[in-house]
Design a protein around this motif. Structure first.
Motif, PDB file in Angstrom:
ATOM      1  N   SER A 216      35.163  54.597  39.472  1.00 50.28           N
ATOM      2  CA  SER A 216      34.470  55.015  40.744  1.00 50.28           C
ATOM      3  C   SER A 216      35.497  55.222  41.779  1.00 50.28           C
ATOM      4  N   LEU A 217      36.761  54.667  41.667  1.00 40.11           N
ATOM      5  CA  LEU A 217      37.782  54.727  42.640  1.00 40.11           C
ATOM      6  C   LEU A 217      38.404  56.171  43.132  1.00 40.11           C
ATOM      7  N   ILE A 218      38.262  56.411  44.035  1.00 45.82           N
ATOM      8  CA  ILE A 218      38.864  57.595  44.605  1.00 45.82           C
ATOM      9  C   ILE A 218      40.351  57.325  45.218  1.00 45.82           C
ATOM     10  N   LEU A 219      41.393  58.188  44.701  1.00 41.88           N
ATOM     11  CA  LEU A 219      42.764  57.627  45.314  1.00 41.88           C
ATOM     12  C   LEU A 219      43.285  59.102  45.701  1.00 41.88           C
ATOM     13  N   ASN A 220      43.919  58.953  47.115  1.00 40.17           N
ATOM     14  CA  ASN A 220      44.547  60.084  47.510  1.00 40.17           C
ATOM     15  C   ASN A 220      46.109  60.139  47.153  1.00 40.17           C
ATOM     16  N   LYS A 221      46.932  61.367  47.195  1.00 43.53           N
ATOM     17  CA  LYS A 221      48.167  61.475  46.999  1.00 43.53           C
ATOM     18  C   LYS A 221      49.099  60.332  47.540  1.00 43.53           C
ATOM     19  N   LYS A 222      48.544  59.997  48.787  1.00 43.27           N
ATOM     20  CA  LYS A 222      49.620  59.041  49.713  1.00 43.27           C
ATOM     21  C   LYS A 222      49.521  57.689  48.965  1.00 43.27           C
ATOM     22  N   GLN A 223      48.146  57.293  48.590  1.00 47.22           N
ATOM     23  CA  GLN A 223      47.890  56.053  47.992  1.00 47.22           C
ATOM     24  C   GLN A 223      48.621  55.828  46.690  1.00 47.22           C
ATOM     25  N   ILE A 224      48.561  56.925  45.985  1.00 50.15           N
ATOM     26  CA  ILE A 224      49.174  57.153  44.465  1.00 50.15           C
ATOM     27  C   ILE A 224      50.641  56.817  44.749  1.00 50.15           C
ATOM     28  N   SER A 225      51.454  57.363  45.822  1.00 47.28           N
ATOM     29  CA  SER A 225      52.746  57.251  45.917  1.00 47.28           C
ATOM     30  C   SER A 225      53.167  55.903  46.293  1.00 47.28           C
ATOM     31  N   GLU A 226      52.184  55.234  47.115  1.00 47.17           N
ATOM     32  CA  GLU A 226      52.521  53.881  47.757  1.00 47.17           C
ATOM     33  C   GLU A 226      52.524  53.070  46.520  1.00 47.17           C
ATOM     34  N   ILE A 227      51.350  53.198  45.824  1.00 47.67           N
ATOM     35  CA  ILE A 227      51.143  51.866  44.406  1.00 47.67           C
ATOM     36  C   ILE A 227      52.278  52.320  43.256  1.00 47.67           C
TER      37      ILE A 227
END
Length: 227
Positions: A216-227
């Motif tokens: 159910s988690l929704i990630l955007n591109k910025k969050q993916i790049s930070e993680i």
């Protein structure tokens, strides 16, 4: 030589001599092992089709003394993952999982729980929507690190140990120290990864959440790049 039986996940294979292969497997009982599958490249071999990458198998092998290369005697295919085999993007994510596991573990070093974690992750990559593959991969990365003794400290500042010190919109992560750093403990000249509060919260979920929550988690591109 002693003979053993165990469940295993096929990580990778390489050709050996004219008709054989050397397989790297991650087994439930022995951790990462390497075995020779003699004659497996012969079309008439009874092992043909049973050793596809990412599949779960039940193997019987002869464990040799004073070497990490053993002899495969028997293999039963328990569960293939056909979507991964036929989808380039799923294949890439599954390969990232098995390559990480291969590079970060030593031969025949047992890690309780790592077999089930890896197999569960591969099953999720097989079944999940393409949009959710990042969730399962990054959750695996954090849980793998934790299983190997490198669990990042995310609940409080790793320097001052204050949870309330992380109650700000922008945070820092120290790869060197292995945890979050509050703005009061940031030292000039040190390198930190800058995280938004949302990315920090997602990292905590990745480390602890079950599959239903990850889906159910929704990630955007910025969050993916930070993680």
């Amino acid at each position: 030589m002693n003979i053993f039986k165990t469940y295993a996940i096929v990580l990778k294979s390489e050709n050996w001599r004219e008709t054989s292969k050397i397989l790297t497997l991650f087994s439930q009982r022995f951790g990462k092992i390497r075995v020779i599958a003699k004659g497996v490249r012969n079309p008439k071999s009874k092992l043909v089709g049973n050793l596809e990458p990412f599949s779960q198998v039940n193997i019987v092998f002869y464990k040799k003394e004073n070497t990490d290369l053993h002899l495969l005697s028997q293999v039963d295919l328990l569960q293939p993952l056909p979507k991964i085999q036929n989808d380039l993007k799923r294949f890439a994510y599954a390969s990232a999982v098995t390559e990480l596991l291969d590079k970060l573990t030593e031969p025949e070093e047992v890690h309780p729980g790592l077999f089930s974690l890896t197999w569960e992750t591969l099953q999720n990559i097989e079944a999940a929507s393409i949009a959710k593959l990042d969730n399962y991969l990054w959750s695996y990365v954090l849980k793998l690190a934790s299983n190997l003794g490198y669990c990042p400290k995310l609940s409080a500042c790793i320097s001052c140990n204050k949870t309330e010190a992380l109650a700000t919109e922008h945070l820092f992560f120290s790869a060197e120290k292995g945890g979050m750093i509050c703005k009061n403990c940031v030292q000039e000249g040190s390198y930190y990864l800058r995280l938004s509060k949302k990315s920090w919260e997602i990292m905590k979920l990745f480390l602890t959440s079950q599959n239903s929550k990850l889906e159910s988690l929704i990630l955007n591109k910025k969050q993916i790049s930070e993680i």
